[in-house]
Design an enzyme around this catalytic site. Structure first.
Site, PDB file in Angstrom:
ATOM      1  N   HIS A  40      35.201  33.122  32.997  1.00  0.00           N
ATOM      2  CA  HIS A  40      34.958  33.818  34.264  1.00  0.00           C
ATOM      3  C   HIS A  40      35.186  32.869  35.443  1.00  0.00           C
ATOM      4  CE1 HIS A  40      31.939  35.444  37.308  1.00  0.00           C
ATOM      5  NE2 HIS A  40      32.757  36.465  37.128  1.00  0.00           N
ATOM      6  N   GLU A  63      40.228  34.096  33.742  1.00  0.00           N
ATOM      7  CA  GLU A  63      40.181  35.110  34.801  1.00  0.00           C
ATOM      8  C   GLU A  63      40.525  34.551  36.184  1.00  0.00           C
ATOM      9  OE1 GLU A  63      36.609  36.147  36.763  1.00  0.00           O
ATOM     10  OE2 GLU A  63      37.210  38.223  37.051  1.00  0.00           O
ATOM     11  N   ASP A  72      40.424  35.985  39.995  1.00  0.00           N
ATOM     12  CA  ASP A  72      40.228  37.057  40.978  1.00  0.00           C
ATOM     13  C   ASP A  72      41.318  36.852  42.020  1.00  0.00           C
ATOM     14  OD1 ASP A  72      37.793  38.219  39.976  1.00  0.00           O
ATOM     15  OD2 ASP A  72      36.698  36.501  40.781  1.00  0.00           O
ATOM     16  N   HIS A  78      37.453  34.470  44.616  1.00  0.00           N
ATOM     17  CA  HIS A  78      36.561  35.621  44.400  1.00  0.00           C
ATOM     18  C   HIS A  78      36.275  36.367  45.699  1.00  0.00           C
ATOM     19  CE1 HIS A  78      32.649  37.665  44.173  1.00  0.00           C
ATOM     20  NE2 HIS A  78      33.073  38.015  42.974  1.00  0.00           N
TER      21      HIS A  78
HETATM   22  O1  G3P Z   1      35.592  40.743  36.794  1.00  0.00           O
HETATM   23  C1  G3P Z   1      34.459  40.662  35.980  1.00  0.00           C
HETATM   24  C2  G3P Z   1      33.421  40.074  36.819  1.00  0.00           C
HETATM   25  O2  G3P Z   1      34.012  38.906  37.287  1.00  0.00           O
HETATM   26  C3  G3P Z   1      33.062  40.986  37.954  1.00  0.00           C
HETATM   27  O3  G3P Z   1      32.310  40.341  38.850  1.00  0.00           O
HETATM   28  O4  G3P Z   1      32.086  39.673  41.155  1.00  0.00           O
HETATM   29  O5  G3P Z   1      32.435  37.955  39.405  1.00  0.00           O
HETATM   30  O6  G3P Z   1      34.295  39.418  40.105  1.00  0.00           O
HETATM   31  P1  G3P Z   1      32.834  39.290  39.927  1.00  0.00           P
HETATM   32 CA    CA Z   2      36.082  39.050  38.591  1.00  0.00          CA
END
Ligand code: G3P
Ligand code: CA
Length: 299
Positions: free
Chosen positions: A32, A59, A61, A74
């Site tokens: 994450h 991941e 963002d 993010h």
């Molecule tokens: O994308 C999964 C999770 O990351 C969603 O929360 O706010 O960390 O992007 P966030």
């Molecule tokens: Ca995310």
């Protein structure tokens, strides 16, 4: 007597309980924002550490710069994870009495002048905000990639099209079709149903799509979601409260990815490994977003 259709549904649930649902082929660890417990989120240092820890997917963002380049961040603003207030003190906007520095008001060149690592620890000073392309260069061939279209509506209002840019970058890297690079599966995620619909309808995206949400959904609602999503990604609290959500999704052939398991925020569980083990073994989720990919249960 049970109908054939009902028996088939029961059989598919039984299979789904034992075997992760496509696109996942095994219990799947998603780093994450990279290995973001140990390294500053969305930096190459965090992505590289995630690979070292053996994450199955990494991941990013996504946000868009003023000149339309996808970058890995993010927030829609720069101040939490960079030193923008020191470098561009006069470029703040005031929103609700608070100074803020929106990503969309800075060019890529300006954003890459910022330090994106020092806030976490001095040893990471000098880390930059990576472009999506730089992220791909670091991860391709080593793990899957699961980009999230973040706040696409914000950029749409500015005349930018996040879905179009995303598909263009994936295409340029030959990652825009399922199975294109077996070592680098790609799954796209979003909180925006409109974004997923646009990917599928306007951009002919055939990659697996995952819908993120924070409010429990009935089986009926999941059926509607299936029109634009191959999998669901509920907040972990939802499956802890109603474990049947997983079976409801599996019965429709939809994968379940939960977020976010992180050290120090594990509720009733003694640590993040125990929490992830419960999610996988007891609740039968297919994949987990975690800040601690090194703690993902392997057995
Ligand atoms: O994308 C999964 C999770 O990351 C969603 O929360 O706010 O960390 O992007 P966030
Ligand atoms: Ca995310």
């Amino acid at each position: 007597m049970r109908s054939l259709a009902a028996l088939l549904v029961l059989a598919s649930v039984a299979v789904a309980a034992d075997k992760p649902v496509a696109p996942y082929t095994k219990p799947t660890c998603i780093a994450h924002r990279g290995a973001s417990f140990d390294a500053p989120e969305h930096t190459l240092a965090a992505y590289e550490l995630a690979l070292k820890y053996g994450a199955d997917f990494v991941e990013p963002d996504l946000q868009l710069t003023k000149d339309g380049v996808l970058v890995c961040l993010h927030d829609t603003t720069l101040e939490r994870t960079t030193n923008v207030k020191d470098v561009f003190p006069d470029r703040a906007k005031e929103v609700n009495g608070k100074k803020t520095w929106p990503v969309a008001e800075f060019t890529l060149k300006e954003i890459q002048m910022l330090d994106a690592g020092g806030w976490k620890d001095k040893k990471f000073a000098g880390q930059r905000v990576p472009t999506f392309q730089q992220m791909i260069d670091a991860v391709k061939g080593k793990a899957g990639i699961i980009p999230e279209t973040k706040a696409p509506e914000v950029y749409g209002k500015l005349g930018l099209n996040m879905e179009k840019e995303l598909m263009a970058v994936l295409k340029a890297n030959k990652l825009d079709a399922p199975g294109a690079d077996p070592k680098t599966p790609v799954v796209i995620q979003s909180f925006s149903a409109e974004s997923l619909k646009a990917l599928r309808k306007d951009h002919a995206c055939r990659l697996p799509l995952v819908y993120l949400f924070t409010v429990d959904q009935t089986a009926e609602k999941l059926k509607e979601m299936k029109e634009y999503a191959d999998g669901i990604a509920p907040n972990k609290a939802l499956v802890l409260k109603r474990p049947g959500l997983v079976a409801d999704a599996h019965a429709l052939g939809m994968s379940v990815t939960v977020w976010t398991c992180r050290s120090g925020s594990t509720g009733q569980f003694k640590d993040v490994k125990a929490e992830m083990r419960h999610m996988l073994k007891e609740l039968k989720v297919d994949a987990i977003f975690t800040d601690n990919p090194d703690q993902f249960p392997k057995e």
